[in-house]
Scaffold this active site. Sequence first.
Site, PDB file in Angstrom:
ATOM      1  N   ARG A   1       0.812  -1.220   0.000  1.00 14.27           N
ATOM      2  CA  ARG A   1       0.000   0.000   0.000  1.00 14.27           C
ATOM      3  C   ARG A   1       0.844   1.267   0.000  1.00 14.27           C
ATOM      4  O   ARG A   1       0.305   2.352  -0.107  1.00 14.27           O
ATOM      5  CB  ARG A   1      -0.929   0.018   1.210  1.00 14.27           C
ATOM      6  CG  ARG A   1      -2.002  -1.029   1.106  1.00 14.27           C
ATOM      7  CD  ARG A   1      -3.018  -0.860   2.190  1.00 14.27           C
ATOM      8  NE  ARG A   1      -4.017  -1.907   2.066  1.00 14.27           N
ATOM      9  CZ  ARG A   1      -5.207  -1.843   2.602  1.00 14.27           C
ATOM     10  NH1 ARG A   1      -5.557  -0.801   3.312  1.00 14.27           N
ATOM     11  NH2 ARG A   1      -6.055  -2.827   2.452  1.00 14.27           N
TER      12      ARG A   1
ATOM     13  N   ARG B   1     -21.978  -4.287  -0.460  1.00 13.93           N
ATOM     14  CA  ARG B   1     -21.243  -5.336   0.250  1.00 13.93           C
ATOM     15  C   ARG B   1     -21.511  -5.257   1.750  1.00 13.93           C
ATOM     16  O   ARG B   1     -21.655  -6.275   2.416  1.00 13.93           O
ATOM     17  CB  ARG B   1     -19.743  -5.192  -0.048  1.00 13.93           C
ATOM     18  CG  ARG B   1     -18.896  -6.301   0.531  1.00 13.93           C
ATOM     19  CD  ARG B   1     -17.477  -6.225   0.028  1.00 13.93           C
ATOM     20  NE  ARG B   1     -16.712  -5.206   0.722  1.00 13.93           N
ATOM     21  CZ  ARG B   1     -15.452  -4.887   0.427  1.00 13.93           C
ATOM     22  NH1 ARG B   1     -14.833  -5.486  -0.573  1.00 13.93           N
ATOM     23  NH2 ARG B   1     -14.818  -3.968   1.111  1.00 13.93           N
TER      24      ARG B   1
ATOM     25  N   ARG C   1     -10.825   4.914   4.006  1.00 14.54           N
ATOM     26  CA  ARG C   1     -10.045   3.930   3.243  1.00 14.54           C
ATOM     27  C   ARG C   1      -9.920   4.337   1.780  1.00 14.54           C
ATOM     28  O   ARG C   1      -8.855   4.190   1.178  1.00 14.54           O
ATOM     29  CB  ARG C   1     -10.685   2.542   3.360  1.00 14.54           C
ATOM     30  CG  ARG C   1     -10.517   1.939   4.745  1.00 14.54           C
ATOM     31  CD  ARG C   1     -11.272   0.631   4.912  1.00 14.54           C
ATOM     32  NE  ARG C   1     -10.804  -0.361   3.967  1.00 14.54           N
ATOM     33  CZ  ARG C   1     -11.609  -1.193   3.317  1.00 14.54           C
ATOM     34  NH1 ARG C   1     -12.917  -1.143   3.485  1.00 14.54           N
ATOM     35  NH2 ARG C   1     -11.116  -2.071   2.488  1.00 14.54           N
TER      36      ARG C   1
ATOM     37  N   ARG D   1     -19.468  -6.399   7.036  1.00 14.42           N
ATOM     38  CA  ARG D   1     -18.057  -6.215   7.410  1.00 14.42           C
ATOM     39  C   ARG D   1     -17.865  -4.859   8.076  1.00 14.42           C
ATOM     40  O   ARG D   1     -18.277  -3.830   7.557  1.00 14.42           O
ATOM     41  CB  ARG D   1     -17.154  -6.311   6.173  1.00 14.42           C
ATOM     42  CG  ARG D   1     -16.826  -7.724   5.815  1.00 14.42           C
ATOM     43  CD  ARG D   1     -15.980  -7.890   4.591  1.00 14.42           C
ATOM     44  NE  ARG D   1     -14.908  -6.927   4.413  1.00 14.42           N
ATOM     45  CZ  ARG D   1     -14.074  -6.970   3.385  1.00 14.42           C
ATOM     46  NH1 ARG D   1     -14.191  -7.906   2.465  1.00 14.42           N
ATOM     47  NH2 ARG D   1     -13.136  -6.067   3.262  1.00 14.42           N
TER      48      ARG D   1
END
Length: 189
Positions: free
Chosen positions: A89, A128, A145, A134
Amino acid sequence: MLNLVLFGPPGAGKGTQSEKLIEKYQLVHISTGDIFRAHIKNQTELGQQVSQIIAEGNLVPDSITIAMLEKEIKENSEAKGFIFDGFPRTVAQAEALDAFLTSIGQRITGVVALDVNEEELTQRIAKRQEISGRADDAADKLKKRIEEYFNKTIHVLPYYEKQGKLAKVDGIGEIDTIFQSLTYIIDKY
């Protein structure tokens, strides 16, 4: 050995495409997210640290991430190759991964980036979140994010581009169409 980095922002489809690529090329999947979730689920000491870091919407420090990846690679030394999902990342992580792979006589074969715009990402992750629940898909953490990706992580791409290892694929469309685009590139390796 085929060692791939599948690159893209949260919600780009890395997990979905990784599953298909693993099956086709018989690769070992190394997903930092999966590794972190396993440690969190098993409530290991590392999992507790990672849980707190992720809960705050921050990235796990390089030292922890790299140590976990090295362990996974060493435990799968007979693999035909690896697909790295969610790592590296940062340029520092990319350099650390290159250094580690070089130390064991390996290298990154290629890097494939899934291009998906921010609006599409937001829609996908909201969907999602409804399905999986999640914790890292909550709206506030998601925004952080995605910003992290577009402000910091995306700068890893030029690192691999300079090495002649970067290919980009349109990540919007039918899953199988995207997969065909990926395999077209990977088959050239």
